[in-house]
Design a protein around this motif. Structure first.
Motif, PDB file in Angstrom:
ATOM      1  N   VAL A   1     -38.637  -7.294  -5.930  1.00  0.00           N
ATOM      2  CA  VAL A   1     -37.320  -6.634  -5.980  1.00  0.00           C
ATOM      3  C   VAL A   1     -36.498  -7.128  -7.163  1.00  0.00           C
ATOM      4  O   VAL A   1     -35.545  -6.469  -7.578  1.00  0.00           O
ATOM      5  CB  VAL A   1     -36.512  -6.868  -4.678  1.00  0.00           C
ATOM      6  CG1 VAL A   1     -37.110  -6.089  -3.543  1.00  0.00           C
ATOM      7  CG2 VAL A   1     -36.419  -8.355  -4.359  1.00  0.00           C
ATOM      8  N   ASN A   2     -36.857  -8.288  -7.698  1.00  0.00           N
ATOM      9  CA  ASN A   2     -36.076  -8.818  -8.821  1.00  0.00           C
ATOM     10  C   ASN A   2     -36.526  -8.278 -10.170  1.00  0.00           C
ATOM     11  O   ASN A   2     -35.928  -8.587 -11.192  1.00  0.00           O
ATOM     12  CB  ASN A   2     -36.152 -10.340  -8.837  1.00  0.00           C
ATOM     13  CG  ASN A   2     -35.381 -10.934  -7.670  1.00  0.00           C
ATOM     14  OD1 ASN A   2     -34.295 -10.453  -7.332  1.00  0.00           O
ATOM     15  ND2 ASN A   2     -35.966 -11.919  -7.028  1.00  0.00           N
ATOM     16  N   LYS A   3     -37.621  -7.520 -10.178  1.00  0.00           N
ATOM     17  CA  LYS A   3     -38.131  -7.051 -11.467  1.00  0.00           C
ATOM     18  C   LYS A   3     -38.364  -5.546 -11.499  1.00  0.00           C
ATOM     19  O   LYS A   3     -39.412  -5.080 -11.944  1.00  0.00           O
ATOM     20  CB  LYS A   3     -39.432  -7.789 -11.805  1.00  0.00           C
ATOM     21  CG  LYS A   3     -39.222  -9.276 -11.993  1.00  0.00           C
ATOM     22  CD  LYS A   3     -40.504 -10.013 -12.300  1.00  0.00           C
ATOM     23  CE  LYS A   3     -40.161 -11.470 -12.592  1.00  0.00           C
ATOM     24  NZ  LYS A   3     -41.312 -12.308 -12.789  1.00  0.00           N
ATOM     25  N   PRO A   4     -37.376  -4.762 -11.046  1.00  0.00           N
ATOM     26  CA  PRO A   4     -37.623  -3.317 -11.030  1.00  0.00           C
ATOM     27  C   PRO A   4     -37.730  -2.718 -12.435  1.00  0.00           C
ATOM     28  O   PRO A   4     -38.253  -1.627 -12.590  1.00  0.00           O
ATOM     29  CB  PRO A   4     -36.396  -2.766 -10.294  1.00  0.00           C
ATOM     30  CG  PRO A   4     -35.333  -3.779 -10.497  1.00  0.00           C
ATOM     31  CD  PRO A   4     -36.042  -5.095 -10.537  1.00  0.00           C
ATOM     32  N   PHE A   5     -37.211  -3.414 -13.442  1.00  0.00           N
ATOM     33  CA  PHE A   5     -37.240  -2.885 -14.813  1.00  0.00           C
ATOM     34  C   PHE A   5     -38.248  -3.603 -15.694  1.00  0.00           C
ATOM     35  O   PHE A   5     -38.160  -3.560 -16.905  1.00  0.00           O
ATOM     36  CB  PHE A   5     -35.851  -3.010 -15.465  1.00  0.00           C
ATOM     37  CG  PHE A   5     -34.804  -2.096 -14.889  1.00  0.00           C
ATOM     38  CD1 PHE A   5     -35.157  -0.909 -14.259  1.00  0.00           C
ATOM     39  CD2 PHE A   5     -33.460  -2.407 -15.002  1.00  0.00           C
ATOM     40  CE1 PHE A   5     -34.191  -0.056 -13.745  1.00  0.00           C
ATOM     41  CE2 PHE A   5     -32.483  -1.564 -14.494  1.00  0.00           C
ATOM     42  CZ  PHE A   5     -32.852  -0.383 -13.849  1.00  0.00           C
TER      43      PHE A   5
ATOM     44  N   LYS B   1     -27.635   2.823  -7.189  1.00  0.00           N
ATOM     45  CA  LYS B   1     -27.372   3.182  -5.793  1.00  0.00           C
ATOM     46  C   LYS B   1     -28.408   2.525  -4.875  1.00  0.00           C
ATOM     47  O   LYS B   1     -28.080   1.923  -3.860  1.00  0.00           O
ATOM     48  CB  LYS B   1     -27.408   4.709  -5.638  1.00  0.00           C
ATOM     49  CG  LYS B   1     -27.049   5.166  -4.249  1.00  0.00           C
ATOM     50  CD  LYS B   1     -26.859   6.662  -4.182  1.00  0.00           C
ATOM     51  CE  LYS B   1     -26.462   7.087  -2.770  1.00  0.00           C
ATOM     52  NZ  LYS B   1     -27.515   6.803  -1.778  1.00  0.00           N
ATOM     53  N   GLU B   2     -29.637   2.623  -5.311  1.00  0.00           N
ATOM     54  CA  GLU B   2     -30.736   2.048  -4.542  1.00  0.00           C
ATOM     55  C   GLU B   2     -30.536   0.541  -4.350  1.00  0.00           C
ATOM     56  O   GLU B   2     -30.674   0.003  -3.244  1.00  0.00           O
ATOM     57  CB  GLU B   2     -32.026   2.332  -5.321  1.00  0.00           C
ATOM     58  CG  GLU B   2     -33.313   2.131  -4.587  1.00  0.00           C
ATOM     59  CD  GLU B   2     -34.489   2.312  -5.566  1.00  0.00           C
ATOM     60  OE1 GLU B   2     -34.509   3.326  -6.310  1.00  0.00           O
ATOM     61  OE2 GLU B   2     -35.347   1.413  -5.613  1.00  0.00           O
ATOM     62  N   LEU B   3     -30.189  -0.143  -5.460  1.00  0.00           N
ATOM     63  CA  LEU B   3     -30.006  -1.595  -5.394  1.00  0.00           C
ATOM     64  C   LEU B   3     -28.799  -1.962  -4.542  1.00  0.00           C
ATOM     65  O   LEU B   3     -28.825  -2.931  -3.783  1.00  0.00           O
ATOM     66  CB  LEU B   3     -29.840  -2.171  -6.802  1.00  0.00           C
ATOM     67  CG  LEU B   3     -31.079  -2.144  -7.700  1.00  0.00           C
ATOM     68  CD1 LEU B   3     -30.699  -2.441  -9.145  1.00  0.00           C
ATOM     69  CD2 LEU B   3     -32.136  -3.135  -7.216  1.00  0.00           C
ATOM     70  N   LYS B   4     -27.732  -1.168  -4.702  1.00  0.00           N
ATOM     71  CA  LYS B   4     -26.518  -1.473  -3.952  1.00  0.00           C
ATOM     72  C   LYS B   4     -26.747  -1.251  -2.456  1.00  0.00           C
ATOM     73  O   LYS B   4     -26.292  -2.042  -1.628  1.00  0.00           O
ATOM     74  CB  LYS B   4     -25.355  -0.617  -4.450  1.00  0.00           C
ATOM     75  CG  LYS B   4     -24.183  -1.489  -4.886  1.00  0.00           C
ATOM     76  CD  LYS B   4     -23.094  -0.732  -5.569  1.00  0.00           C
ATOM     77  CE  LYS B   4     -22.233   0.046  -4.606  1.00  0.00           C
ATOM     78  NZ  LYS B   4     -21.052   0.632  -5.278  1.00  0.00           N
ATOM     79  N   ASP B   5     -27.479  -0.165  -2.150  1.00  0.00           N
ATOM     80  CA  ASP B   5     -27.754   0.113  -0.742  1.00  0.00           C
ATOM     81  C   ASP B   5     -28.545  -1.020  -0.104  1.00  0.00           C
ATOM     82  O   ASP B   5     -28.370  -1.331   1.058  1.00  0.00           O
ATOM     83  CB  ASP B   5     -28.525   1.440  -0.611  1.00  0.00           C
ATOM     84  CG  ASP B   5     -27.621   2.623  -0.937  1.00  0.00           C
ATOM     85  OD1 ASP B   5     -26.394   2.397  -1.052  1.00  0.00           O
ATOM     86  OD2 ASP B   5     -28.131   3.752  -1.098  1.00  0.00           O
ATOM     87  N   SER B   6     -29.425  -1.611  -0.917  1.00  0.00           N
ATOM     88  CA  SER B   6     -30.213  -2.727  -0.364  1.00  0.00           C
ATOM     89  C   SER B   6     -29.497  -4.067  -0.557  1.00  0.00           C
ATOM     90  O   SER B   6     -30.089  -5.117  -0.356  1.00  0.00           O
ATOM     91  CB  SER B   6     -31.591  -2.763  -1.012  1.00  0.00           C
ATOM     92  OG  SER B   6     -31.447  -3.067  -2.383  1.00  0.00           O
ATOM     93  N   LYS B   7     -28.231  -4.001  -0.983  1.00  0.00           N
ATOM     94  CA  LYS B   7     -27.400  -5.202  -1.185  1.00  0.00           C
ATOM     95  C   LYS B   7     -28.072  -6.216  -2.125  1.00  0.00           C
ATOM     96  O   LYS B   7     -28.071  -7.425  -1.898  1.00  0.00           O
ATOM     97  CB  LYS B   7     -27.076  -5.855   0.162  1.00  0.00           C
ATOM     98  CG  LYS B   7     -26.298  -4.954   1.079  1.00  0.00           C
ATOM     99  CD  LYS B   7     -25.528  -5.781   2.099  1.00  0.00           C
ATOM    100  CE  LYS B   7     -24.402  -5.018   2.745  1.00  0.00           C
ATOM    101  NZ  LYS B   7     -24.767  -3.672   3.255  1.00  0.00           N
TER     102      LYS B   7
END
Lengths: 849, 231, 267
Positions: free
Chosen positions: A473-477, A678-684
């Motif tokens: 989750v820390n390396k989506p890019f 949005k995706e990241l924020k939704d998953s806090k």
């Protein structure tokens, strides 16, 4: 040697003596050198590899030695730098590795014994074969940098069965740069990551009136062909620049150059206040924003996403393409952009009814204006230590010059946690000012696509990066091609699978990326390390087998069609002299390994042509598949034989920019980021704000920890010296370059004079440097007190001195141990989301040595 | 036969007569460096040197050889000068290069006496040296000091700044030119018939007749009388 | 060949030092060509005397109103070259195209040129003086000097004096317009009597002349006095010889007269 030189001839006898006496005494001029002397010189076309840029050059051979490199003027941007001029210092480096070596001691001790090629190759091939037989080919990683077997090396490893071809770019250009650019201008989607690479665009210096050199200065990080050349031409044409840099670089030029001495790590604050000023003063062209950008896109503030989109079909160059259409507002109503091309509203809040629900939407530009409305130049002054008036002046200068102006987009600019934000803001500001595709602005680089040289079946096993992008989750890019530090992490964690074999081709991972202690720990876990290199470096010290590579002057290479030039360019590097000692070119090495590893029929299928025809087999395949240039340009491409004879071909300059977004617009409000955000924020997610498509303030790690540095604490910033190069070793043991580097104190570290004096230092004092988080690693370097360095910064030229892990210098006579390499002392950290290399995002303390 | 008085000690005569050789060598070896007018010396020396060393550049070969002579002569002369300088310093206050009488009037009188002697060929009263000789001696001492110091600065120029070396080169040349001009006068007067007794004293006997002193160097004679060296 | 000239323009220069490395390399090529000292050996040594172009970095001002300048230290190929004038062995000559060249085969290392040069250019190493020779071998064969050949930004350029001067004045005018600061072409006009015009000129903001160590009155006082004293000394020597001969004639005449008188007195 049986040669009679004119010198000996003249010495002959007393005739001249008598002549001088009897005749009228006349001045004795130095020998006249005639065309006969010059006609003994032989010329060979090369692509210089003193750094990674392959500037077209011409090498001169005299008496079987390379004696000179000069620019190949076959392209309008023909130019080489001082490193190229000093290439013979690297070629005739007496400390080169010229025989295969096998480790004869502990890893890192640097004790090796000479070996024959067959012994060394057998050792490598046997291990690779054993791993393949254990069905563990993926545990082999190939880490190329200065590969000398282009068009064959990567194919070889894929054919062998490993998906892990690990580039070095995450420490440089590979992480935040493509995302920062691609999220606005679009790009090819590689899993989650978007955007073209570092060489996608160039500033059109020649016609620019004003430039902001931020994240990089063109003279120091010298890419002579074409940027050095065009930058000089721009200056000659009266282009003014401002250098936003904690240290004033002379390499950016000393005239027509302003300096904005920014506090290290606060580029984001500067760019935000610059954007604020641009919005406040309306330094943008409304028509341009409506036509070219998605500034008028109606966004649902709750989700951050466009309120309504639809996919429509459009004709583009006779082809039908799908375009994402979005909702906009006009003075009377709201509706799709495709219905309201030119009269849309850029600012404001509008009601949109969707299924009977009214949603208050804002335009993208309005959201951006709101987002940075607190970030005034006065706010910027507090954060950056730059004067608010200077920030205003820069904004005004940009407005006056637009669109013939540019903000540099950075290079080796993976520096702080906030790097992605910097790149994004730069791209957004450039897009708002409308410089993309404009004369004097920023334009796309040309490229000649070449035919494929190997057809290797696709692998089913995912590479480490492919696994990470889905599972970490820390390396989506994370970049799919450039992830060498994530590979190190994979070696340490054994996730997703164990790594057992590292094959480094010219890549010096210890010298070139941060967190050396962890990297060394990882290297020590590997079962085998192979280094292919003509030069000693930190990483070769850990090798089990070192294979001596030929330098670029000693090898033929495949055709090259990719430069950082607006003009599509085509050229080839030719062998000038025979390789030193027993060193061999990369194709020979790969071919020999292939012979040993693959079955006869697999070898014959993929390497048979090369085995029979040599380089010609590769050149012919590449030449036959030339594409990517206009048909008019294609007609002017010379025959293969001419190219092989040293001719460099260049196409025309096109004022265009490739926009690859779904909307077909320059998305100053990035929809790709909006979705991810949005995706990241939704998953806090803790790092969600780094992906915010709106201009927000992201800080570097060290500024998140504390705002003020201690009295003896500095941020270790670096800059390139035009005579130094990255982690490549070509410039380090090179006396031709060293003598001039020393005259400039390039081997020193530079701190602000006032701060240095407060600490009781004098020019030339030896100081101890350490990272408070890793205090056991202490570097010793010479300090210079300078008026041209910002107070918080400790400047050093990158890659000039050996640094903490300088054991390899025992093999070198000119490159001395010691000095400061920030990579060695840095903690092993990753930039949020991009997994980049925060190379300067830590602090160091200094003491008297 | 009248009584002889020793006017030049053996040491003084030895030094003067050998100084003469050194000055000769230093001058001819230094002149071509000073000016192209004297290139012929370097060419002359250069021909055999060039042939022997197989060096095609005659001027350069000659100049190199002359420089060797210049350095060698300068060095040996320095060695010779050290004891002589000490001897002279021991009787520093008694040196005849200092005026017998101080003051402007005395100086003018001194020149008047010289005019009497050299122009009018009348009887004049001189000390051991007349005022011209004294001035000459003083100038020579100053010039020799300057030329020696500047010369050594030039030899060891690496220890000094380029600026200083440049001044030394200027000083070396200027002091030589002054010295050279004075030497022409000195040689002329020394070889002048009127000074043949002194000439003989310097180069042969070191002695002058008491009568001659009484006649030509009356002040000196008075002094000798006071010292009890003559009756 | 018409007069050759080189120009350095401080504005487009990016201080990449390519010119300097190029110079150093080209001279190693010459060592190999002339002396068979192969480049593979010469690149192991610094051979500083063969770097004819050197950077001199200085800082001005107090942070943040500060800057760094990189002055280029090199031979200016003076029109009235003091080094050439003083050289006792004629090792320094003016080549076709006005380049001032030291012939190391002739040079005896006397350092006269070092003392005479107001720009501190020649260096003497192992008994030979070295300085920029303007790549006369290249120039005489129609090639550009190495530094101008390699300069990636056309900050260093060369050609006939007409071409170079017109380009230099054109650039200076543009920079003056763009910056509002007067830019001058140093060396295009006579700098002073001691050196005259220069054949290596520099485009520079007038206010920066001193910062870039471009002396508007380059002199070497001691050497100038030396030359004056030489001339005066020659005149004085002639005067003294004439005076001495005159005196002797006069004196002999007078003595005859005196003797005659004495005889008369006797009688």
């Amino acid at each position: 040697m049986g040669k009679t030189t004119r010198r000996q001839f003249l010495k002959g006898g007393t005739a001249t003596v008598a002549g001088a006496v009897l005749g009228v005494p006349s001045p004795v001029s130095a020998k006249t050198i005639t065309t006969a002397d010059f006609s003994r010189e032989k010329k060979v076309g090369v692509l210089c590899r003193m750094c990674a840029q392959k500037c077209p050059a011409v090498a001169t051979v005299l008496d079987e030695r390379v004696v000179r490199l000069e620019p190949n003027m076959g392209t309008p941007y023909g130019a080489i730098c001082g490193r190229a001029a000093g290439a013979i210092g690297a070629l005739y480096d007496a400390d080169r590795i010229i025989t295969p070596l096998i480790r004869d001691g502990k890893r890192g001790d640097g004790k090796f014994r000479k070996a024959s090629w067959s012994e060394a190759l057998d050792m490598v091939a046997d291990k690779m074969k054993a791993l393949k037989e254990q069905n563990d080919a993926k545990s082999v990683a190939y880490l190329p940098r200065f590969s000398s077997a282009g068009g064959m090396d990567k194919g070889f490893f894929k054919l062998y069965g490993t998906p892990n071809i690990v580039g070095y770019g995450d420490t440089c250009f590979g992480s935040s740069l493509p995302i920062g650019y691609g999220s606005v201008m679009g790009g090819t989607n590689l899993s989650a990551v978007t955007g073209p690479g570092t060489s996608a665009v160039s500033a059109d210096h020649e016609f620019a009136k004003y430039g902001v050199l931020i994240q990089r200065n063109v003279g120091g990080a010298l890419v002579c062909h074409p940027w050095g050349k065009t930058y000089g031409a721009g200056k000659k044409n009266g282009m003014k620049v401002v250098v936003v840099d904690p240290r004033k670089p002379s390499e950016a030029g000393e005239s027509l150059t302003d300096w904005a001495p920014i506090k290290p790590g606060t580029d984001v604050a500067f760019l935000l206040s610059l954007m604020n000023e641009i919005f406040t003063k309306k330094y943008y062209d409304e028509k341009h924003l409506v036509q070219k950008t998605n500034a008028d896109m109606l966004i649902n503030p709750k989700t951050g996403l466009p309120i309504l989109t639809q996919t429509i079909k459009k004709m583009k160059k006779g082809k039908e393409v799908k375009v994402s259409d979005y909702y906009v507002a006009t003075s009377s109503s709201v509706g799709f952009k495709s219905d309201n091309q030119n009269n849309t509203k850029l600012l404001g809040e509008y009601d949109v009814d969707i299924d009977g629900v009214t949603i208050k939407c804002k335009t993208a530009l309005q959201l951006m204006v709101d987002s940075c409305k607190e970030n005034t130049p006065e706010w910027g002054e507090k954060e950056t230590t730059l004067k608010a008036s200077q920030i205003r002046e820069i904004a005004k200068n940009l407005n006056d010059a637009k669109p013939a102006c540019f903000l540099e987009r950075g290079y080796r600019s993976e520096r702080y946690a906030s790097s992605l934000r910097e790149k994004l803001l730069i791209t957004q500001i450039n897009a708002i000012l409308g410089v993309y595709g404009a004369k004097g602005g920023v334009i796309s680089n040309g490229k000649v696509k070449l035919g494929k040289t190997m057809h290797v079946p696709k692998l089913t096993e995912p590479s480490i990066a492919k696994w990470l992008v889905k599972n970490d989750v820390n390396k989506p890019f994370i970049n799919m091609k450039f992830y060498r530090r994530s590979w190190i992490e994979a070696v340490l964690n054994e996730k997703p699978y164990k790594q057992r074999f590292g094959f480094f081709w010219g890549q010096n991972i210890i010298g070139g990326s941060i967190g050396s202690t962890k990297i060394i720990e990882a290297l020590n876990k590997l079962e085998m390390i192979v280094c292919v290199s003509p030069y000693w470096n930190e990483t070769t010290m850990f090798a089990d087998v070192i294979l001596p590579d030929a330098t670029f002057l000693e090898r033929d290479e495949c055709l090259n069609g990719k430069w950082k030039s607006p003009l599509a360019t085509l050229g080839v590097n030719r062998k000038v002299v025979e390789p030193a000692g027993e060193s061999k070119n990369g194709y020979w090495i790969v071919n020999e390994l292939a012979k040993r590893i693959f079955s006869a029929d697999v070898y014959e299928k993929h390497f048979g042509d090369y085995n029979k025809e040599g380089m010609m087999s590769i050149w012919k395949k590449q030449y036959a598949g030339i594409s990517g240039v206009t048909s008019k340009e294609k007609q002017t491409i010379p025959y293969l034989e001419e190219l092989l004879d040293g001719r460099v071909w260049a196409g025309d300059k096109h004022y265009k920019i490739k926009v690859k977004t779904k909307t077909g617009k320059w998305e100053i409000y990035s929809t790709i980021l909006a979705e991810k955000y949005k995706e990241l924020k939704d998953s806090k997610h803790k790092d969600a704000e780094y992906a915010n498509p709106l201009p927000v303030y992201n800080k570097p790690f060290f500024l998140q920890e504390k705002d003020k540095l201690d009295a003896d604490e500095f941020v270790p910033i670096t800059g390139f010296h035009p005579l130094g190069t990255f982690s490549g070793q070509q410039t380090k043991n090179n006396m031709l370059l060293k003598s001039i580097l020393e005259e400039n104190n390039a081997d020193c570290i530079f701190i602000n004079k006032k701060r240095g004096e407060n600490l009781g230092f004098k020019n030339g004092d030896k100081i101890k440097i350490f990272n408070p988080k890793l205090p056991e690693l202490v570097s010793i370097a010479k300090v210079m007190l300078s008026q041209t360095v910002q107070e918080d910064a400790m400047f050093s030229y990158y890659g000039i001195t050996a640094g903490y892990f300088s054991g390899f210098t025992k093999h070198l006579r000119h490159h001395k141990a010691g000095g400061f390499n920030p990579n060695h002392l840095a903690t092993f950290l990753f930039n949020p989301l991009t997994a980049g290399n925060p190379s300067q995002d830590f602090t160091v303390k200094i003491r008297k040595a | 036969m009248s009584k002889k008085i020793t006017v030049y000690s053996n040491v003084e005569r030895f030094f003067h007569n050998h100084l003469l050789h050194f000055i000769f060598f230093l001058t001819i070896s230094g002149l071509p460096i000073l000016s192209h007018t004297f290139d012929f010396i370097a060419y002359g020396v250069g021909i055999p040197v060039a042939v022997l060393t197989n060096n095609q550049e005659v001027l350069s070969a000659g100049m190199s050889f002359l420089r060797f002579i210049h350095y060698a002569s300068a060095f040996i002369l320095t060695l010779l000068s050290i004891p002589f300088t000490f001897l002279m310093l021991r009787k520093f206050t008694k040196l005849s290069m200092f005026p017998d009488k101080w003051g402007i009037k005395a100086t003018i009188d001194g020149f008047k006496e010289m005019w009497k002697f050299y122009i009018n060929q009348d009887h004049a009263s001189f000390g051991k040296m007349n005022i011209g000789q004294k001035l000459f001696a003083q100038s020579v001492v100053i010039c020799m000091l300057v030329i020696t110091i500047s010369g050594y600065v030039l030899i060891f120029r690496d220890s000094f700044s380029v600026e200083l070396a440049s001044y030394a080169r200027g000083a070396h040349a200027i002091s030589f030119i002054v010295l050279g001009l004075l030497l022409i006068i000195h040689i002329y007067l020394a070889t002048h018939p009127v000074n043949k007794n002194a000439y003989k004293a310097m180069f042969k006997t070191g002695e002058l007749d008491e009568e001659f002193i009484k006649d030509h160097h009356s002040i000196y004679y008075e002094k000798l009388k006071k010292e009890g060296k003559v009756k | 060949m018409s007069i050759n000239m080189k120009c350095y323009d401080t504005t487009p220069c990016i201080r990449c030092f390519a010119c300097m490395v190029g110079c150093s390399t080209e001279n190693r090529l010459r060592l190999q060509r002339e002396n068979h000292f192969g480049v593979e050996k010469s690149v192991q040594n610094k051979l500083e005397q063969h770097n004819h172009l050197k950077p001199m970095r200085k800082e001005f001002g107090i942070f943040p109103n500060s800057r760094q300048v990189t002055a280029f230290h090199h031979c200016n190929h003076c029109d009235n070259a003091p080094c050439l004038n003083i050289c006792p062995v004629d090792a320094i000559t003016r080549r076709v195209g006005s380049i001032v060249v030291i012939n190391q085969d002739v040079c005896i290392g006397c350092s006269s040129c070092v003392d005479a040069c107001p720009f501190d250019v020649p260096v003497v190493t192992n008994g030979k003086a070295f300085k920029c020779h303007g790549c006369y071998d290249r120039v005489e064969n129609g090639l550009k000097p190495s530094c101008a050949n390699i300069c990636p930004t056309e900050a260093m350029f060369s050609g006939t004096s007409e071409d170079v001067l017109s380009e230099a004045y054109k650039r200076a005018k543009l920079y003056t317009e763009v910056t509002g600061k007067e830019h001058v072409v140093y060396g295009a006009e006579q700098v002073n009597e001691y050196v005259g015009k220069l054949h290596w000129i520099t485009i520079i903001p007038k206010e920066d002349l001193e910062a870039y160590a471009l002396d508007t009155n380059p002199t070497r006082g001691a050497i100038q006095v030396r030359e004056a004293v030489k001339t005066g000394g020659a005149a004085a020597a002639v005067a003294i010889v004439i005076g001495s001969v005159g005196h002797l004639i006069y004196w002999l005449g007078k003595r005859k007269e005196k003797i005659k008188q004495k005889e008369q007195d006797h009688e």
